[in-house]
Scaffold this active site. Sequence first.
Site, PDB file in Angstrom:
ATOM      1  N   VAL A  15       0.834  -1.207   0.000  1.00 49.21           N
ATOM      2  CA  VAL A  15       0.000   0.000   0.000  1.00 49.21           C
ATOM      3  C   VAL A  15       0.871   1.260   0.000  1.00 49.21           C
ATOM      4  O   VAL A  15       0.539   2.259  -0.650  1.00 49.21           O
ATOM      5  CB  VAL A  15      -0.984  -0.005   1.190  1.00 49.21           C
ATOM      6  CG1 VAL A  15      -1.817   1.266   1.203  1.00 49.21           C
ATOM      7  CG2 VAL A  15      -1.898  -1.225   1.119  1.00 49.21           C
TER       8      VAL A  15
ATOM      9  N   LYS B  31      -6.847  -1.246   9.964  1.00 46.18           N
ATOM     10  CA  LYS B  31      -8.117  -1.547  10.656  1.00 46.18           C
ATOM     11  C   LYS B  31      -7.893  -2.219  11.996  1.00 46.18           C
ATOM     12  O   LYS B  31      -8.613  -1.966  12.947  1.00 46.18           O
ATOM     13  CB  LYS B  31      -9.028  -2.413   9.800  1.00 46.18           C
ATOM     14  CG  LYS B  31      -8.366  -3.613   9.181  1.00 46.18           C
ATOM     15  CD  LYS B  31      -8.097  -3.340   7.729  1.00 46.18           C
ATOM     16  CE  LYS B  31      -7.246  -4.421   7.101  1.00 46.18           C
ATOM     17  NZ  LYS B  31      -6.796  -4.034   5.770  1.00 46.18           N
TER      18      LYS B  31
ATOM     19  N   VAL C  44     -11.280   0.496   5.645  1.00 50.09           N
ATOM     20  CA  VAL C  44     -12.463  -0.316   5.350  1.00 50.09           C
ATOM     21  C   VAL C  44     -12.720  -0.355   3.845  1.00 50.09           C
ATOM     22  O   VAL C  44     -12.820   0.684   3.202  1.00 50.09           O
ATOM     23  CB  VAL C  44     -13.730   0.245   6.036  1.00 50.09           C
ATOM     24  CG1 VAL C  44     -14.909  -0.698   5.813  1.00 50.09           C
ATOM     25  CG2 VAL C  44     -13.506   0.471   7.520  1.00 50.09           C
TER      26      VAL C  44
ATOM     27  N   GLU D  35      -2.933 -15.090   2.345  1.00 47.67           N
ATOM     28  CA  GLU D  35      -1.603 -15.095   2.953  1.00 47.67           C
ATOM     29  C   GLU D  35      -1.232 -16.495   3.434  1.00 47.67           C
ATOM     30  O   GLU D  35      -2.092 -17.378   3.535  1.00 47.67           O
ATOM     31  CB  GLU D  35      -1.586 -14.119   4.119  1.00 47.67           C
ATOM     32  CG  GLU D  35      -1.951 -12.709   3.653  1.00 47.67           C
ATOM     33  CD  GLU D  35      -1.638 -11.638   4.682  1.00 47.67           C
ATOM     34  OE1 GLU D  35      -0.604 -11.759   5.368  1.00 47.67           O
ATOM     35  OE2 GLU D  35      -2.418 -10.694   4.783  1.00 47.67           O
TER      36      GLU D  35
ATOM     37  N   ASP E   1     -10.590 -10.108  10.121  1.00 43.83           N
ATOM     38  CA  ASP E   1     -10.375  -8.890   9.333  1.00 43.83           C
ATOM     39  C   ASP E   1     -11.711  -8.179   9.080  1.00 43.83           C
ATOM     40  O   ASP E   1     -11.818  -6.958   9.239  1.00 43.83           O
ATOM     41  CB  ASP E   1      -9.700  -9.265   8.008  1.00 43.83           C
ATOM     42  CG  ASP E   1      -9.533  -8.069   7.087  1.00 43.83           C
ATOM     43  OD1 ASP E   1      -8.691  -7.203   7.395  1.00 43.83           O
ATOM     44  OD2 ASP E   1     -10.255  -7.998   6.081  1.00 43.83           O
TER      45      ASP E   1
ATOM     46  N   LYS F  77     -13.076  -4.342  10.456  1.00 46.00           N
ATOM     47  CA  LYS F  77     -13.669  -3.312   9.598  1.00 46.00           C
ATOM     48  C   LYS F  77     -15.093  -2.997  10.037  1.00 46.00           C
ATOM     49  O   LYS F  77     -15.523  -1.837  10.015  1.00 46.00           O
ATOM     50  CB  LYS F  77     -13.645  -3.780   8.144  1.00 46.00           C
ATOM     51  CG  LYS F  77     -12.219  -3.910   7.591  1.00 46.00           C
ATOM     52  CD  LYS F  77     -12.211  -4.696   6.276  1.00 46.00           C
ATOM     53  CE  LYS F  77     -10.820  -4.812   5.676  1.00 46.00           C
ATOM     54  NZ  LYS F  77     -10.764  -5.833   4.602  1.00 46.00           N
TER      55      LYS F  77
ATOM     56  N   GLY G   2      -5.361  -4.184  -2.427  1.00 43.48           N
ATOM     57  CA  GLY G   2      -4.434  -3.936  -3.530  1.00 43.48           C
ATOM     58  C   GLY G   2      -3.758  -2.596  -3.377  1.00 43.48           C
ATOM     59  O   GLY G   2      -4.287  -1.687  -2.731  1.00 43.48           O
TER      60      GLY G   2
END
Lengths: 431, 431
Positions: A12, A103, A130, A188, A199, A203, A300
Site C-alpha cells: 500500500v 483496521k 475499510v 496469505e 479482518d 472493519k 491492492g
Amino acid sequence: MIHVGIIGFGTVGTGTARILLGNRSILKERTGIDINLKKIADIDIKRDRGLKLPKGVLTPKADELLNDPEIDIVVELIGGTAIAKEMVLKAIDKGKHVVTANKALLATHGPEIFRAAGKHKVEIGFEASVAGGIPIVKVVREGLVANRIKAVYGIINGTSNYILTKMTEEKAEFSEVLKEAQKLGYAEADPTYDIEGIDSAHKLAILASLSYGSQYSIRDVHCEGISWISPMDIEFARELGYKIKLLAIAKETDGKVELRVHPTMIPEEYLISKVDGVFNAVYVEGDAVGSTLYYGRGAGDMPTGSAVVADIADISRNIVNGAHGRLSFSVSRKAKNLMKMEDVRSMYYFRFSALDKPGVLSKISGILGKYNISIVSVIQKGRREGKAVPLVVLTHMAREKDVVSAIREINRLSVVADKAAIIRVEGQENG
Amino acid sequence: MIHVGIIGFGTVGTGTARILLGNRSILKERTGIDINLKKIADIDIKRDRGLKLPKGVLTPKADELLNDPEIDIVVELIGGTAIAKEMVLKAIDKGKHVVTANKALLATHGPEIFRAAGKHKVEIGFEASVAGGIPIVKVVREGLVANRIKAVYGIINGTSNYILTKMTEEKAEFSEVLKEAQKLGYAEADPTYDIEGIDSAHKLAILASLSYGSQYSIRDVHCEGISWISPMDIEFARELGYKIKLLAIAKETDGKVELRVHPTMIPEEYLISKVDGVFNAVYVEGDAVGSTLYYGRGAGDMPTGSAVVADIADISRNIVNGAHGRLSFSVSRKAKNLMKMEDVRSMYYFRFSALDKPGVLSKISGILGKYNISIVSVIQKGRREGKAVPLVVLTHMAREKDVVSAIREINRLSVVADKAAIIRVEGQENG
C-alpha cells in the site's frame, strides 16, 4: 504546499507513493493544493518497488520523518498493532495529522488514538481501513449524514469472497481453493485473519462506530469464519435460491446494535450476492435514502492507495482552510447498546446428518417446534435406508438463543450422525 | 445554530423538511451542529403535505426568507430554470449559501451561478442534482479525488430504467409501459425529459464537469432517447447476452472527452445491467481505484432529501469552521476538449429489415466492410421468402462517422425495407 511522509513502504505504501508522484498534477488540479511526498521511511530501503523516487525521499529512520517540522501529514502503512501504534501516537504527539489504512489498529486501540488526536487537535484519516478503494467511510459519515442508519451489510474481505466464489463456480472444497488462492497471492501464508472473519470484524467495528456514534471494538463483534463451509451447503443454498457470502452485519433494532460476521445465505437476486471474486461491496440502508450499495476493490496497492490519498487531500483542504477538526471522529453516544448475540433474530439454514429412517423428521421438527422455531421448507437428499443422509431445514425468523438450545438437543439424538451445519439467512421473511 | 430556508414545498421540499425536522437530533449527534429549519416559501401554503410544521415556518413570500439575515443556507427546490435561477442568484447576492437539486439549472446556467457564488464567497451544494440519494457528487469530487477519472457510466434516470425493465420483463411495447408508468406516478404527463434522455444529459454534464475539470453543459452532450426501442431489440439483445439500458457515458480517451446519452447494450453479467426498476447506479473507473459502482434510489422525496440535507450538513460544517470555499467548484481546465460525436468509437448492434432473398447479407456486409466495420456475429430470424425479416449484426469497434455513412448507404438499398435500428454496445471488445 502540503508535505507528506509515509512510514511503511510495502504494497500500500508503494501504491500511495505511486499516486502521489504520478497524479500530483491531477491532485493539484482537483484540490487547488500542491501535495509533496517528502519522505518515505522503511527498514528495507534496498528492495526494488518498481518506482523511481526523487533522491533523498527514502530513509530507514522513521524519526527523520516524525521530527521533520515541515511534514504536515504522516501516513502509517506498517500494519500490525505494536510499532504502528507507537508511530501513530508519536506523530500525533508532534502535532502531525495521521492517515492510516490499519483496521486492526483502529478496531483495537481506536479510543486511545482518537483521544490523543483530539487532545493535539490533529485529524486521523482512515478511509483506507475499510473496503479499500470504496470511499465508504466518507459515504457513511458525510454522504448519508442525514440518515438514521438502519443497517450496514458488507462483503469486506476479498480473500474469503474469492474463496467462496471459486467454491461456488467450481464446486470445489475449501482447502483446495485456499491453496490455489495462496499460490495466486490472494491469501496469505497464515490466512486466519481473512478466513476466520477477524479482518471483517475489525472493519465492521469501524463502520459501526461511524454509523452508531459509539466506539465499537473487535470485542463487540460476534465472529464466525468460512473454513467449515462445504460444497454441499453451497449447492443446497443454490437449490433454495441463495448464495453463501461472508457478511459483516451491523443493524440497529429497537435501540440495540447487533454486530456480527458470519457466513450468510443471501437471496441470489440481491445485487450484493452478485459481488464475486476479490471485490468488496457495502450495502447501507438509511431511514431517508433507503437501500444503497457501494462496490469496488477492497484491497491492492492502487485501490487502497486511492483511499489513502483521498484522506491526504481532505486533510490538506482542512489545513489550507484552517479547518482541522471539521470532521472530527465524533463519538456522541457513550453507551454501546449492544444486543447480546443470544437475542439476535434471524432466519436459519440447518443441515442435519440424519439417519434415513421413519420418524426422524418428526423428531427434529418436534424439537424445533418446542423452541418456537418454525419451518419454511425441508429438503431431504438421497435415500440410504438406515444410513445418514443430509436433511436441510430452512426456518422463519427465530431467536439465536432458541436455535442454540434446539440444535444442542438435536445433535444429541441417536438418529443424528454428526453436528448440524448452521448458516444464517438474510432477506425478506417470506410467509 | 445554523438556520435554513427552503424555497419550493413540493415533493423534494417536503422530504427535505421531513428529514430536517425528524432527524434533527441525529444530525446534531453526527455533525455536532444544530440545524434549524426556519422558513419554507411556496406559493401554495394550503395543501396538506402530511407534515406538521412549527408555526410561522410556512410563508408564501420567498423574499421573507431571502431577506432574513439569520438564514445561512437557502435551499432551492422549485425546479425549472427561470424563477429558480432568479432565486438562486438573489440568495447568492445576499451572501447566502445555496443548496439545489436542480440539474437543469446547473447544466444550463452553471457557469453564471458558480461565478456569482465565487464572487460572493458562498457555496453551492448540488449533491441532489445527480442520482438522487446516491452521494455520487461527493464520491467523484472527494472520495476518488486521487484518481484520473477514465470513465463515468450511469443509469441516472429512474423513469426510463423503469420502462426498459418492464419492457424486458413483460416483453411489452414502449407505449404500453409508458402509460402504466404514468398511471403509477413513475412518469410525468409530459415524459419528454425522461424518455428522450434530456434529464440524463443534464446530470451527465454535471458529472463530467466534476470528473474532467471543465464546465460542460447540456449542449455538449450527444443525446438519444428510448422511445423507439422495440421488444424485438430487447429480445435480440437477450439472445446475444446483453441488457438494454439508457446509459449516460462520459469517457476521456487520448485527452478528448466524449459525452453521450443513448440506449446501450450492456453484457448481462455486468453489475450495472442488473440495476432494475426506478433504481439508479453510477459506475466510475479511476486510474488508481479501478472499477467502482454506486447504487441507490435516484429520485423520490426522502432519497433526494437525504442528498439535500447532506449538502446542508457539509456547508454547516464549513460555516462553523470558517472554511467556506473549502471545496469550491474548481474548474481548472478552460478547454472542454470535447470529442466530436463522429469520432467516437464503439461496438454496434444493427437491426436491418431486409428482404429474405439470396445475396442480401453479402450486399450489407460488403457496405459495412467498405467502411471498415467488421462483424462479430449475424442473426437472421424467420424465413419469409421475398418478404422483410430482421437481420441483426453485431460489430467490433467502429467509428461513428463510418457507421453513419454505412447505414445511410444500406438504408437506401432496394432489398432493405425499413430504416436500420442502431444501438451502441458497451463491454470488452471480444475478438
